[in-house]
Design an enzyme around this catalytic site. Structure first.
Site, mmCIF file in Angstrom:
data_model
loop_
_atom_site.group_PDB
_atom_site.id
_atom_site.type_symbol
_atom_site.label_atom_id
_atom_site.label_comp_id
_atom_site.label_asym_id
_atom_site.label_seq_id
_atom_site.Cartn_x
_atom_site.Cartn_y
_atom_site.Cartn_z
ATOM 1 N N GLY A 1 104.017 132.898 158.964
ATOM 2 C CA GLY A 1 103.261 132.081 158.318
ATOM 3 C C GLY A 1 103.005 130.785 158.735
ATOM 4 O O GLY A 1 102.309 130.721 159.755
ATOM 5 N N ARG A 2 103.654 129.734 158.461
ATOM 6 C CA ARG A 2 103.732 128.713 158.886
ATOM 7 C C ARG A 2 103.502 128.262 160.351
ATOM 8 O O ARG A 2 102.745 127.456 160.801
ATOM 9 C CB ARG A 2 104.751 127.665 158.094
ATOM 10 N N ARG B 1 110.600 132.387 163.605
ATOM 11 C CA ARG B 1 110.299 131.107 163.993
ATOM 12 C C ARG B 1 110.480 131.169 165.609
ATOM 13 O O ARG B 1 111.425 131.154 166.189
ATOM 14 C CB ARG B 1 111.343 129.936 163.628
ATOM 15 N N THR C 1 114.699 136.701 150.598
ATOM 16 C CA THR C 1 115.734 135.806 151.466
ATOM 17 C C THR C 1 116.103 134.554 150.758
ATOM 18 O O THR C 1 116.788 133.859 151.323
ATOM 19 C CB THR C 1 114.704 135.385 152.959
ATOM 20 N N LYS D 1 98.698 139.497 155.864
ATOM 21 C CA LYS D 1 99.308 139.466 154.560
ATOM 22 C C LYS D 1 98.653 138.764 153.450
ATOM 23 O O LYS D 1 98.504 137.563 153.659
ATOM 24 C CB LYS D 1 100.685 139.061 154.541
ATOM 25 N N LEU E 1 102.475 142.304 147.036
ATOM 26 C CA LEU E 1 102.514 141.823 145.281
ATOM 27 C C LEU E 1 103.910 142.052 144.654
ATOM 28 O O LEU E 1 104.022 141.852 143.550
ATOM 29 C CB LEU E 1 101.514 142.538 144.601
ATOM 30 N N LYS E 2 104.851 142.895 145.392
ATOM 31 C CA LYS E 2 106.078 143.077 145.176
ATOM 32 C C LYS E 2 106.162 143.489 143.556
ATOM 33 O O LYS E 2 106.920 142.724 142.523
ATOM 34 C CB LYS E 2 107.016 141.810 145.141
ATOM 35 N N LEU E 3 105.598 144.565 143.564
ATOM 36 C CA LEU E 3 105.614 145.128 141.898
ATOM 37 C C LEU E 3 107.023 145.414 141.407
ATOM 38 O O LEU E 3 107.777 145.946 142.139
ATOM 39 C CB LEU E 3 104.745 146.384 142.030
ATOM 40 N N HIS E 4 107.245 145.254 140.259
ATOM 41 C CA HIS E 4 108.560 145.576 139.441
ATOM 42 C C HIS E 4 108.059 145.834 138.085
ATOM 43 O O HIS E 4 107.980 144.624 137.421
ATOM 44 C CB HIS E 4 109.557 144.395 139.654
ATOM 45 N N ASP E 5 108.323 146.994 137.629
ATOM 46 C CA ASP E 5 107.871 147.301 136.025
ATOM 47 C C ASP E 5 108.393 148.650 135.765
ATOM 48 O O ASP E 5 109.013 149.100 136.576
ATOM 49 C CB ASP E 5 106.449 146.739 135.825
ATOM 50 N N ILE E 6 108.147 149.172 134.415
ATOM 51 C CA ILE E 6 108.412 150.462 134.197
ATOM 52 C C ILE E 6 107.709 151.465 135.254
ATOM 53 O O ILE E 6 106.486 150.905 135.530
ATOM 54 C CB ILE E 6 108.179 150.709 132.573
ATOM 55 N N ASN F 1 105.876 153.975 134.787
ATOM 56 C CA ASN F 1 104.352 154.444 134.342
ATOM 57 C C ASN F 1 103.510 153.328 134.678
ATOM 58 O O ASN F 1 102.452 153.454 135.109
ATOM 59 C CB ASN F 1 104.560 154.722 132.745
ATOM 60 N N THR F 2 103.928 152.010 134.484
ATOM 61 C CA THR F 2 102.961 151.045 134.597
ATOM 62 C C THR F 2 102.745 150.717 136.228
ATOM 63 O O THR F 2 101.728 150.336 136.729
ATOM 64 C CB THR F 2 103.637 149.537 134.059
#
Ligand code: C5P
Length: 239
Positions: free
Chosen positions: A214-215, A185, A123, A33, A61-66, A68-69
């Site tokens: 991850g960790r 975990r 989370t 990731k 990248l968790k996109l969040h916009d209008i 079209n963008t």
């Protein structure tokens, strides 16, 4: 390439730190990731590097916009040839539909488009924050169910969610709806800032499609050994 159900979070600040970490996994094809930290520093070349090493990639990248963008951004990102990518369900149904369209229009010739999943609630969001800062009166669990249902209706392939939500969401939305679950975990590892955690085995019993770790791997004394143990625990558990 068959994708491993264990997604290793490459939460590193640079390509060189990533290379040093991956040297410990030589010959092993991983599912990794790449999040904002690494992508904003290194850009598309980090993806080229990982693909050349035969790793599957979740571009977080968790996109969040209008709408079209998001469509245009996804069209460009699809050309990187990643396997999995995501948006915030908060962007709404039209944005989610356009995200998938962008991926379809930008996919590399002769390949399938990247899978697209939605983040419901981070989370880090507490019930108090949901009520007092997003002004939503629903309990957090119900909010997650509603957002996941909207994601499914809007053409998303799945969601990022807590392993504790995974089983319920699969019951509601079908087994093929993908659940990708952080907050993992293994027994004996440090909890850190994660709150609603499970072991890899519990996550599998709760029907997680993929776990993000991850960790417990990146900070382990022996990351390869830590990864191998998690993989074994997963394989030995029945779903
Ligand atoms: O180190 P740890 O195993 O907690 O890392 C989990 C990874 O999953 C991190 O990259 C974190 O940003 C990500 N993540 C998360 N919770 C979410 C979405 C993503 O922990 N809801």
């Amino acid at each position: 390439m068959t994708k491993s159900p264990i997604i290793v979070a490459l939460d590193f600040p640079s390509l060189s730190a990533t290379k040093t970490f991956l040297e410990k996994f030589e010959g092993e094809s991983l599912f990794v990731k790449v999040g904002m930290e690494l992508f904003y520093q290194e850009g598309p070349k980090i993806i080229e590097f990982l693909k050349a090493q035969d790793h599957a990639i979740f571009l977080d990248l968790k996109l969040h916009d209008i709408p079209n963008t998001v469509y245009s951004a996804m069209k460009g990102l699809a050309q990187l040839g990643v396997d999995l990518i995501n948006v915030h369900a908060f962007g709404g149904s039209e944005m989610m539909r356009r995200a998938v369209e962008g991926l379809e229009d930008g996919k590399l010739q002769g390949t399938v488009r990247p899978l697209c999943i939605a983040v419901t609630q981070l989370t880090s969001t507490s019930a108090k924050q949901l009520k007092e800062e997003t002004f939503v009166d629903l309990p957090l669990e119900q909010m997650v169910e509603k957002q996941a249902a909207l994601a499914s209706q809007s053409g998303m392939d799945g969601v990022v969610c807590s392993p504790l939500e995974s089983k319920r969401l699969k019951e509601l939305l079908g087994h093929s709806f993908i659940t990708v679950t952080p907050g993992i975990r293994p027994l004996g590892s440090e909890q850190g800032d994660q709150h609603r955690i499970t072991t890899p085995a519990e996550a599998k019993r709760l029907k997680a499609s993929y776990i993000v770790v991850g960790r417990p791997i990146t900070k382990a004394d022996n990351p390869f050994e830590a990864y191998t143990k998690i993989k074994q625990e997963w394989e030995e558990t029945r779903q």
